[in-house]
Design a protein around this motif. Sequence first.
Motif, PDB file in Angstrom:
ATOM      1  N   ASP A 195      46.759  80.726  10.398  1.00 44.63           N
ATOM      2  CA  ASP A 195      48.001  80.465  11.126  1.00 44.63           C
ATOM      3  C   ASP A 195      47.958  81.395  12.336  1.00 44.63           C
ATOM      4  OD1 ASP A 195      50.531  80.769  12.217  1.00 44.63           O
ATOM      5  OD2 ASP A 195      51.423  81.638  10.429  1.00 44.63           O
ATOM      6  N   ASN A 196      47.490  80.845  13.453  1.00 42.67           N
ATOM      7  CA  ASN A 196      47.325  81.633  14.671  1.00 42.67           C
ATOM      8  C   ASN A 196      48.574  81.505  15.539  1.00 42.67           C
ATOM      9  OD1 ASN A 196      46.467  83.009  16.915  1.00 42.67           O
ATOM     10  ND2 ASN A 196      44.587  81.843  17.197  1.00 42.67           N
ATOM     11  N   ARG A 197      49.580  82.298  15.202  1.00 40.24           N
ATOM     12  CA  ARG A 197      50.865  82.334  15.929  1.00 40.24           C
ATOM     13  C   ARG A 197      51.614  81.006  15.853  1.00 40.24           C
ATOM     14  NH1 ARG A 197      48.467  83.994  21.538  1.00 40.24           N
ATOM     15  NH2 ARG A 197      46.780  82.720  20.675  1.00 40.24           N
ATOM     16  N   GLU A 198      51.378  80.228  14.816  1.00 38.40           N
ATOM     17  CA  GLU A 198      51.998  78.911  14.681  1.00 38.40           C
ATOM     18  C   GLU A 198      53.401  78.959  14.089  1.00 38.40           C
ATOM     19  OE1 GLU A 198      49.287  75.954  12.961  1.00 38.40           O
ATOM     20  OE2 GLU A 198      47.676  77.361  13.424  1.00 38.40           O
ATOM     21  N   GLN A 199      53.655  79.943  13.238  1.00 41.40           N
ATOM     22  CA  GLN A 199      54.994  80.089  12.663  1.00 41.40           C
ATOM     23  C   GLN A 199      55.795  81.155  13.399  1.00 41.40           C
ATOM     24  OE1 GLN A 199      56.994  80.402   8.295  1.00 41.40           O
ATOM     25  NE2 GLN A 199      55.321  81.808   8.693  1.00 41.40           N
ATOM     26  N   SER A 200      55.119  82.203  13.825  1.00 39.25           N
ATOM     27  CA  SER A 200      55.744  83.277  14.603  1.00 39.25           C
ATOM     28  C   SER A 200      54.798  83.626  15.745  1.00 39.25           C
ATOM     29  CB  SER A 200      55.994  84.508  13.723  1.00 39.25           C
ATOM     30  OG  SER A 200      56.502  85.578  14.492  1.00 39.25           O
ATOM     31  N   SER A 201      55.325  83.709  16.936  1.00 37.57           N
ATOM     32  CA  SER A 201      54.473  83.836  18.115  1.00 37.57           C
ATOM     33  C   SER A 201      53.736  85.167  18.218  1.00 37.57           C
ATOM     34  CB  SER A 201      55.307  83.635  19.389  1.00 37.57           C
ATOM     35  OG  SER A 201      56.360  84.577  19.448  1.00 37.57           O
ATOM     36  N   HIS A 202      54.047  86.134  17.346  1.00 34.25           N
ATOM     37  CA  HIS A 202      53.367  87.430  17.413  1.00 34.25           C
ATOM     38  C   HIS A 202      52.537  87.740  16.166  1.00 34.25           C
ATOM     39  CE1 HIS A 202      57.181  88.261  15.379  1.00 34.25           C
ATOM     40  NE2 HIS A 202      56.570  89.278  14.805  1.00 34.25           N
ATOM     41  N   LEU A 203      52.431  86.771  15.243  1.00 41.52           N
ATOM     42  CA  LEU A 203      51.709  87.019  13.993  1.00 41.52           C
ATOM     43  C   LEU A 203      50.491  86.116  13.833  1.00 41.52           C
ATOM     44  CD1 LEU A 203      54.630  87.366  11.406  1.00 41.52           C
ATOM     45  CD2 LEU A 203      53.366  89.191  12.540  1.00 41.52           C
ATOM     46  N   LEU A 204      49.454  86.676  13.223  1.00 44.25           N
ATOM     47  CA  LEU A 204      48.298  85.899  12.814  1.00 44.25           C
ATOM     48  C   LEU A 204      48.116  86.090  11.310  1.00 44.25           C
ATOM     49  CD1 LEU A 204      44.950  85.382  14.589  1.00 44.25           C
ATOM     50  CD2 LEU A 204      44.944  85.916  12.160  1.00 44.25           C
ATOM     51  N   CYS A 205      48.054  84.989  10.591  1.00 40.01           N
ATOM     52  CA  CYS A 205      47.953  85.038   9.126  1.00 40.01           C
ATOM     53  C   CYS A 205      46.703  84.279   8.671  1.00 40.01           C
ATOM     54  CB  CYS A 205      49.187  84.426   8.474  1.00 40.01           C
ATOM     55  SG  CYS A 205      50.752  85.137   9.045  1.00 40.01           S
ATOM     56  N   ILE A 206      46.086  84.783   7.626  1.00 40.84           N
ATOM     57  CA  ILE A 206      44.897  84.154   7.058  1.00 40.84           C
ATOM     58  C   ILE A 206      45.127  83.963   5.563  1.00 40.84           C
ATOM     59  CG2 ILE A 206      42.407  84.335   6.735  1.00 40.84           C
ATOM     60  CD1 ILE A 206      42.394  86.340   9.082  1.00 40.84           C
TER      61      ILE A 206
ATOM     62  N   ASP B  13      41.235  90.993  19.129  1.00 41.56           N
ATOM     63  CA  ASP B  13      40.146  91.768  18.527  1.00 41.56           C
ATOM     64  C   ASP B  13      39.996  91.545  17.019  1.00 41.56           C
ATOM     65  OD1 ASP B  13      39.628  92.905  21.018  1.00 41.56           O
ATOM     66  OD2 ASP B  13      41.074  94.515  20.681  1.00 41.56           O
ATOM     67  N   ILE B  14      40.894  90.780  16.412  1.00 37.27           N
ATOM     68  CA  ILE B  14      40.830  90.568  14.966  1.00 37.27           C
ATOM     69  C   ILE B  14      39.554  89.813  14.590  1.00 37.27           C
ATOM     70  CG2 ILE B  14      41.900  89.395  12.988  1.00 37.27           C
ATOM     71  CD1 ILE B  14      44.605  89.881  14.287  1.00 37.27           C
ATOM     72  N   ASP B  15      38.836  90.355  13.624  1.00 36.64           N
ATOM     73  CA  ASP B  15      37.632  89.686  13.113  1.00 36.64           C
ATOM     74  C   ASP B  15      38.090  88.699  12.040  1.00 36.64           C
ATOM     75  OD1 ASP B  15      35.245  88.878  11.962  1.00 36.64           O
ATOM     76  OD2 ASP B  15      34.332  90.863  12.078  1.00 36.64           O
ATOM     77  N   ILE B  16      38.396  87.489  12.469  1.00 28.54           N
ATOM     78  CA  ILE B  16      38.973  86.484  11.567  1.00 28.54           C
ATOM     79  C   ILE B  16      38.004  86.116  10.448  1.00 28.54           C
ATOM     80  CG2 ILE B  16      39.780  84.092  11.396  1.00 28.54           C
ATOM     81  CD1 ILE B  16      41.038  84.426  14.153  1.00 28.54           C
ATOM     82  N   GLU B  17      36.737  85.983  10.775  1.00 31.62           N
ATOM     83  CA  GLU B  17      35.758  85.604   9.751  1.00 31.62           C
ATOM     84  C   GLU B  17      35.650  86.675   8.669  1.00 31.62           C
ATOM     85  OE1 GLU B  17      31.072  84.197   9.298  1.00 31.62           O
ATOM     86  OE2 GLU B  17      31.890  84.745  11.258  1.00 31.62           O
ATOM     87  N   PHE B  18      35.611  87.950   9.071  1.00 33.84           N
ATOM     88  CA  PHE B  18      35.524  89.042   8.110  1.00 33.84           C
ATOM     89  C   PHE B  18      36.750  89.072   7.203  1.00 33.84           C
ATOM     90  CE2 PHE B  18      36.787  93.472   7.147  1.00 33.84           C
ATOM     91  CZ  PHE B  18      35.744  93.818   6.291  1.00 33.84           C
ATOM     92  N   GLN B  19      37.940  89.016   7.822  1.00 33.15           N
ATOM     93  CA  GLN B  19      39.166  89.061   7.029  1.00 33.15           C
ATOM     94  C   GLN B  19      39.334  87.797   6.201  1.00 33.15           C
ATOM     95  OE1 GLN B  19      42.729  90.355   9.005  1.00 33.15           O
ATOM     96  NE2 GLN B  19      41.681  91.945  10.171  1.00 33.15           N
TER      97      GLN B  19
END
Length: 250
Positions: free
Chosen positions: A189-200, A224-230
Amino acid sequence: MKKSRTATRTIDILELISNETKGLTLSEIATHLDIPITSVSDIIKALLDKEMIEIIDERSKVYGIGVKAFFIGNAFISNTSIIDKAKDIIEQLGTQLNKTVFLGKEVNEKITYVYKYEPKNTIISTCAIGSRTSIHCTSLGKSLMAYDDALMKKILSKELTKKTEFTITNPEILKNEIEKVRVKGYAIDNREQSSHLLCIGAPIFDDKNKVIAAVSVSGLYSEDIDIEFQGNLVKESALAISRKMGYKGN
């Protein structure tokens, strides 16, 4: 079976009040639910008497959720086996990433947050346990839809509400996004529910290989978030919880 109108209204009132941190007045409750104010008044009196709600502002007669409702909610949490099995894994994940971790389930085509872990130095306010949100714009919801075809069909057949400028509202694009979840094993969820949050998020399965819940990490958006790692960490944590639920698959 015939439904009790009073019982249904009572539940609706409790749910409405629980989602308003500042409380609601009698007239606001009646307006929100389109119920005669006299009927609301009778139900409110009974709920006050049973301590399911309380008056949080005596002057303006604003009602909030009561201590008895809190105890009932805690009983649900303590009696839910998935929460007992997931707690340690969720805490470990949250500590490792220093992020808030949610455990969510689908209830009536909404995501309901049933448990969360917050690190001590969290800098953002997050959803409360028991609160509900849309499925289509959350990593929890996408994780569930990826492995529940019936749920995905229902959600894609409805209007997809735009929560932020990044929310996916095109059914075909969302369907393609969910296909990616099946490949990677985690959802974003790349800022889809809240414009300042990224959720995995990632799905949790039971002993019948059925998706029953999902777990997600939530934090401030950054390039800078390593999405694949997280994402892989979240996927591994979800699998560990699934194993505790008797899941034998991959």
